[in-house]
Design a protein around this motif. Sequence first.
Motif, PDB file in Angstrom:
ATOM      1  N   GLN A 196       0.837  -1.200   0.000  1.00 35.78           N
ATOM      2  CA  GLN A 196       0.000   0.000   0.000  1.00 35.78           C
ATOM      3  C   GLN A 196       0.873   1.251   0.000  1.00 35.78           C
ATOM      4  OE1 GLN A 196      -3.553   0.463   0.100  1.00 35.78           O
ATOM      5  NE2 GLN A 196      -3.547  -1.657  -0.614  1.00 35.78           N
ATOM      6  N   ILE A 227      -3.264   6.810   6.508  1.00 34.46           N
ATOM      7  CA  ILE A 227      -2.560   5.617   7.015  1.00 34.46           C
ATOM      8  C   ILE A 227      -3.583   4.532   7.384  1.00 34.46           C
ATOM      9  CG2 ILE A 227      -1.071   4.723   8.870  1.00 34.46           C
ATOM     10  CD1 ILE A 227       0.248   7.577   8.926  1.00 34.46           C
ATOM     11  N   ALA A 233      -4.803   2.849   4.323  1.00 33.10           N
ATOM     12  CA  ALA A 233      -3.803   1.902   3.805  1.00 33.10           C
ATOM     13  C   ALA A 233      -3.805   0.623   4.655  1.00 33.10           C
ATOM     14  CB  ALA A 233      -2.425   2.548   3.813  1.00 33.10           C
ATOM     15  N   LEU A 253       4.331  -1.151   3.387  1.00 35.34           N
ATOM     16  CA  LEU A 253       3.780   0.200   3.334  1.00 35.34           C
ATOM     17  C   LEU A 253       4.825   1.093   2.676  1.00 35.34           C
ATOM     18  CD1 LEU A 253       1.089   1.155   4.511  1.00 35.34           C
ATOM     19  CD2 LEU A 253       2.305   1.882   6.563  1.00 35.34           C
ATOM     20  N   MET A 307       8.756  -1.596   5.118  1.00 34.47           N
ATOM     21  CA  MET A 307       8.480  -0.215   4.683  1.00 34.47           C
ATOM     22  C   MET A 307       9.463   0.303   3.648  1.00 34.47           C
ATOM     23  SD  MET A 307       7.127   2.163   7.748  1.00 34.47           S
ATOM     24  CE  MET A 307       6.832   3.445   6.575  1.00 34.47           C
TER      25      MET A 307
END
Length: 317
Positions: free
Chosen positions: A81, A151, A154, A162, A194
């Motif tokens: 996402q 956030i 997501a 992420l 991330m």
Amino acid sequence: MTDLTIQDLEVHYGAVRAVRGVSFDVADGSALGLVGESGSGKSTVARAVVGLAESAGAMRLGGVDIAASSRTARRQRRKVQLIFQDSRSSLDPRFTVEQCVMEGLDRSASGNRRDAAARVAELLEMVSLDPAVGRSRPGNLSGGQRQRVAIARALAAQPEVLIADEVTASLDVSVQAVVLNLLRRLQHELGLTMIFISHNLAVVRYMCDDLAVMFNGRIVEFGSVEGVIEAPEHPYTRSLLAAVPEVGERRLLSDSALEAAIGDPAPPGGCDYHLRCPAGPIADPDRSICLTADPTTEARSRAHRAACHFARRPAGV
Ligand SMILES: Nc1ncnc2c1ncn2[C@@H]1O[C@H](COP(=O)(O)OP(=O)(O)OP(=O)(O)O)[C@@H](O)[C@H]1O
Ligand SMILES: [Mg+2]
């Protein structure tokens, strides 16, 4: 292990080769920082990974090809996402916050509307927002609150990766810290992998394990965040670390020559950076290899990979 593996990623917009042969791995649960000047291709990498930009190359999450068109590939890709810089434009102003977050839920898994509403309330709590905010419209929230809603949306898709693209750039410094700490907490609590895109190297150092430095569509240096920041090997990374590029270094070219060198759709042979490089052939005529040989090839074999023929490496490395 759901490592994200990107190999030889290419994104072209007409004649503009926005991303060229970009390869990197992000290990499960770790954070990769992506830095580089404006136009270097950071957002394009992010958009390509989630399928918003057409691309070539291989992309795998947990070994599954996420660039394929199969249902399995699409389902796997939803586990990646992207959160954008500007939540004002990414959240539909006509929707309530609850509807915005609900959009992110997997319809088949979210059950009836009441279950979905309960899940949204839970997600809002996860990002430290009062579930009552669900009834507001994004336009009535502060920038920091809006970014938390983005956030939460997501997270609604139950991501494993992420990608945060300049998510704090439009916020006040104190609000930036709150959002960064929130992301860090979520990363640890949910075991998220991330990719963190930022112009702020201090922020990247705080958030990330590894760091990739992009210039003109390519990764010119990659290594552990401490390794790259403490001992940058590429002259471009060193100029970025000097806060403003060219500060403390002789300005080698006129502005028009610089402009011509940046984003050149057909870069010259050799090193992309040679026209701006304070350590390259313009400063030292003996370094003509920079004009003829691409330094990225040799760099691939090293853990701390700087795409420079004269990378500043400790002796014996
Ligand atoms: N939709 C598009 N159409 C054509 N060219 C584009 C498009 N999006 C990006 N580009 C070009 O691709 C290159 C990379 O842009 P990108 O937005 O990925 O850079 P960036 O590193 O994210 O920059 P910034 O730090 O300003 O966000 C630039 O030359 C840009 O002009
Ligand atoms: Mg960008």
